[in-house]
Design an enzyme around this catalytic site. Structure first.
Site, mmCIF file in Angstrom:
data_model
loop_
_atom_site.group_PDB
_atom_site.id
_atom_site.type_symbol
_atom_site.label_atom_id
_atom_site.label_comp_id
_atom_site.label_asym_id
_atom_site.label_seq_id
_atom_site.Cartn_x
_atom_site.Cartn_y
_atom_site.Cartn_z
ATOM 1 N N PRO A 90 -1.669 7.940 -4.664
ATOM 2 C CA PRO A 90 -2.858 8.006 -3.822
ATOM 3 C C PRO A 90 -4.003 8.516 -3.884
ATOM 4 O O PRO A 90 -5.182 8.893 -3.867
ATOM 5 C CB PRO A 90 -2.356 9.617 -3.813
ATOM 6 C CG PRO A 90 -2.590 10.779 -5.380
ATOM 7 C CD PRO A 90 -1.696 9.383 -6.338
ATOM 8 N N CYS A 91 -4.287 7.155 -3.897
ATOM 9 C CA CYS A 91 -5.710 6.366 -3.954
ATOM 10 C C CYS A 91 -6.835 7.115 -2.688
ATOM 11 O O CYS A 91 -8.174 6.867 -2.795
ATOM 12 C CB CYS A 91 -5.777 5.037 -4.294
ATOM 13 S SG CYS A 91 -5.348 4.360 -3.180
ATOM 14 N N HIS A 92 -6.191 6.871 -1.718
ATOM 15 C CA HIS A 92 -6.670 7.808 -0.225
ATOM 16 C C HIS A 92 -7.905 9.397 -0.429
ATOM 17 O O HIS A 92 -8.245 9.728 0.300
ATOM 18 C CB HIS A 92 -5.576 7.839 0.661
ATOM 19 C CG HIS A 92 -4.560 8.770 0.619
ATOM 20 N ND1 HIS A 92 -4.044 8.220 -0.322
ATOM 21 C CD2 HIS A 92 -4.467 10.289 0.889
ATOM 22 C CE1 HIS A 92 -2.704 9.655 -0.054
ATOM 23 N NE2 HIS A 92 -3.029 10.778 0.280
#
Length: 170
Positions: free
Chosen positions: A130-132
């Protein structure tokens, strides 16, 4: 990068089509089909419309609000530094955010904020890794390979609003 990828497919999601690619057992790549980091199938990859049923199932559960984390076999083929960043990204809980600065501190490289940002941007498995959930120190929604609107959607889907961002404590 993406050595060992043998097959690929596209799936439709609430944020548009996604490219999934990997070998027979593990996922190596998930790519948006819009934004600044679009990937396309490479020569030698075989299209398999039935590929990655478990990835499909878990992404469907995520987008329908029934899943908050993923349990999938993944292949990370970055540098040791990138792999450290990507592994640490997986510890950011659903509905929480952190900053590039805190992520750099968390991996023991507090001065490597820009390098952490670059590794975050090179993440080959967004959503699943989850780089968001990484935002600017001032709470801004900084660059995202799938586009800022997609990042905004993913964070809102997880219950994170700009004014209510819950910074993940390191």
């Amino acid at each position: 990068m993406f050595e060992g990828v043998e097959r690929y497919t596209y799936i439709d999601t609430r944020i548009g089509p996604l490219l999934l690619a990997g070998d027979g057992d593990s996922l190596h790549l998930l790519s948006f089909q819009s934004g600044s980091r679009v990937h396309h199938p490479r020569d030698g990859w075989r299209h398999d419309p039935q590929a990655f049923p478990e990835v499909r199932r878990q992404l469907d559960q995520y987008f329908t609000g029934r899943r908050k984390s993923f349990a999938l076999p993944l292949v990370l083929s970055g540098t040791p530094f990138q792999n450290a960043v990507w592994t640490t990204l997986q510890t950011i809980p659903f509905g929480a955010t952190t900053t590039y600065q805190k992520l750099a501190q968390r991996i023991g490289r507090p001065a490597a904020i820009r390098a952490v940002g670059a590794a975050n941007g090179a993440n080959p498995l967004p959503i699943i890794i989850p780089c968001h959930r990484v935002i600017g120190t001032n709470g801004s929604l900084t660059g995202f390979g799938g586009g800022i609107e997609t990042k905004r959607f993913l964070l809102a889907h997880e219950g994170v609003g700009k004014e209510t961002a819950d910074l993940f404590q390191t």
